[in-house]
Design a protein around this motif. Sequence first.
Motif, PDB file in Angstrom:
ATOM      1  N   ILE A  88       0.848  -1.187   0.000  1.00 35.56           N
ATOM      2  CA  ILE A  88       0.000   0.000   0.000  1.00 35.56           C
ATOM      3  C   ILE A  88       0.885   1.239   0.000  1.00 35.56           C
ATOM      4  O   ILE A  88       1.838   1.332   0.785  1.00 35.56           O
ATOM      5  N   ILE A  89       0.584   2.192  -0.881  1.00 38.72           N
ATOM      6  CA  ILE A  89       1.270   3.481  -0.895  1.00 38.72           C
ATOM      7  C   ILE A  89       0.218   4.569  -0.762  1.00 38.72           C
ATOM      8  O   ILE A  89      -0.680   4.690  -1.592  1.00 38.72           O
ATOM      9  N   GLY A  90       0.336   5.363   0.304  1.00 37.60           N
ATOM     10  CA  GLY A  90      -0.561   6.493   0.507  1.00 37.60           C
ATOM     11  C   GLY A  90       0.061   7.762  -0.027  1.00 37.60           C
ATOM     12  O   GLY A  90       1.206   8.072   0.296  1.00 37.60           O
ATOM     13  N   THR A  91      -0.683   8.517  -0.848  1.00 38.57           N
ATOM     14  CA  THR A  91      -0.129   9.738  -1.444  1.00 38.57           C
ATOM     15  C   THR A  91      -0.988  10.966  -1.177  1.00 38.57           C
ATOM     16  O   THR A  91      -0.725  12.025  -1.733  1.00 38.57           O
ATOM     17  N   VAL A  92      -2.008  10.835  -0.332  1.00 38.79           N
ATOM     18  CA  VAL A  92      -2.888  11.980  -0.039  1.00 38.79           C
ATOM     19  C   VAL A  92      -2.427  12.647   1.259  1.00 38.79           C
ATOM     20  O   VAL A  92      -1.696  12.041   2.051  1.00 38.79           O
ATOM     21  N   PRO A  93      -2.830  13.905   1.500  1.00 35.83           N
ATOM     22  CA  PRO A  93      -2.449  14.563   2.756  1.00 35.83           C
ATOM     23  C   PRO A  93      -2.798  13.708   3.966  1.00 35.83           C
ATOM     24  O   PRO A  93      -3.838  13.030   3.997  1.00 35.83           O
ATOM     25  N   GLY A  94      -1.938  13.747   4.972  1.00 33.72           N
ATOM     26  CA  GLY A  94      -1.981  12.800   6.079  1.00 33.72           C
ATOM     27  C   GLY A  94      -3.268  12.711   6.859  1.00 33.72           C
ATOM     28  O   GLY A  94      -3.614  11.649   7.375  1.00 33.72           O
ATOM     29  N   GLU A  95      -4.010  13.807   6.955  1.00 35.99           N
ATOM     30  CA  GLU A  95      -5.243  13.795   7.739  1.00 35.99           C
ATOM     31  C   GLU A  95      -6.481  14.007   6.876  1.00 35.99           C
ATOM     32  O   GLU A  95      -7.549  14.363   7.367  1.00 35.99           O
ATOM     33  N   SER A  96      -6.340  13.784   5.572  1.00 33.12           N
ATOM     34  CA  SER A  96      -7.471  14.003   4.670  1.00 33.12           C
ATOM     35  C   SER A  96      -8.510  12.897   4.755  1.00 33.12           C
ATOM     36  O   SER A  96      -9.647  13.076   4.319  1.00 33.12           O
ATOM     37  N   MET A  97      -8.129  11.743   5.286  1.00 34.90           N
ATOM     38  CA  MET A  97      -9.056  10.634   5.476  1.00 34.90           C
ATOM     39  C   MET A  97      -8.928  10.124   6.901  1.00 34.90           C
ATOM     40  O   MET A  97      -7.823  10.033   7.442  1.00 34.90           O
ATOM     41  N   GLY A  98     -10.055   9.782   7.509  1.00 38.38           N
ATOM     42  CA  GLY A  98     -10.040   9.238   8.849  1.00 38.38           C
ATOM     43  C   GLY A  98      -9.544   7.806   8.859  1.00 38.38           C
ATOM     44  O   GLY A  98      -9.475   7.139   7.821  1.00 38.38           O
TER      45      GLY A  98
END
Length: 283
Positions: free
Chosen positions: A191-201
């Motif tokens: 898994i690679i997360g590329t969105v701002p750190g707190e944009s999703m709960g």
Amino acid sequence: MSTPRNYHIFGHSISQSLSPTIHNAGFAHHGLPHHYDIQECADLNEVTTMIDSPDFGGCSITMPHKLSASKFCTSISASARTIGAINTLIATSENSTKTIIHGDNTDWSGLHSLITEYTAQTPSPPSSVGLVIGAGGAARAGVYAMIQAGVQSIYIGNRTYLKAEAVARDFESRVIPVAFPSRLPESPDLIIGTVPGESMGAEAFAGLFQKERGLCIEMSYKPRVTNLLVVAREHRGWVTADGLEVLLRQAFDQFRLWSGREPPQAVMRQAVMDVTERVQSKV
């Protein structure tokens, strides 16, 4: 002795960037007379005079300009062209009057190094299923890194499905767009997360970690432990890499491109650690 060069990071809302700390530590270690600084800009056209300056050595490009930097380039690497995003400009002088600007992407190579290290250290790596969360320039680098690492099935998930679909269309047929958050057809082990750190709960990531082990890489480093990492670290078989590690990995490759020298990795890591510890002590 090297000719002094100016290096910059161009982006929006980047006043707290750690890139100057990393690169200036590297330049100092090698005794190079270069300087790296932050240049906030809403549009890259605002910094044209810096790019055209005779002492311009190169720059890092971050959000939201990775998809629009090609207009400044004389040449573009094959990887950056395939990804469709540029995070690094390298300036070289062909002669006394003409400067060549080469565009490259080190986001993907930094991610690729983390993936290949994990697979090399994992006995009998599982049949790989990847998920990239997001659909911007960083997500494109994540997809490309997975392809280069031989990941067999790659999902790209974004809240706006059409954006995920557009990224998938630009890559190989094994890249599958999905709306995210949602349940995937199969469970990922990369898994690679590329969105701002707190944009999703945290609840958005709760169903992802069905396999006993895997690798979760977070590209955002604000906050240091994002919601994605919080959930990943609840699963003991999963290895995680935070956004600071990703930042360092891509910066090491940038340093090689700019200086032609090996980055002093321990020195650059220590410089980041010193700064983050000072910030935390003030909180």
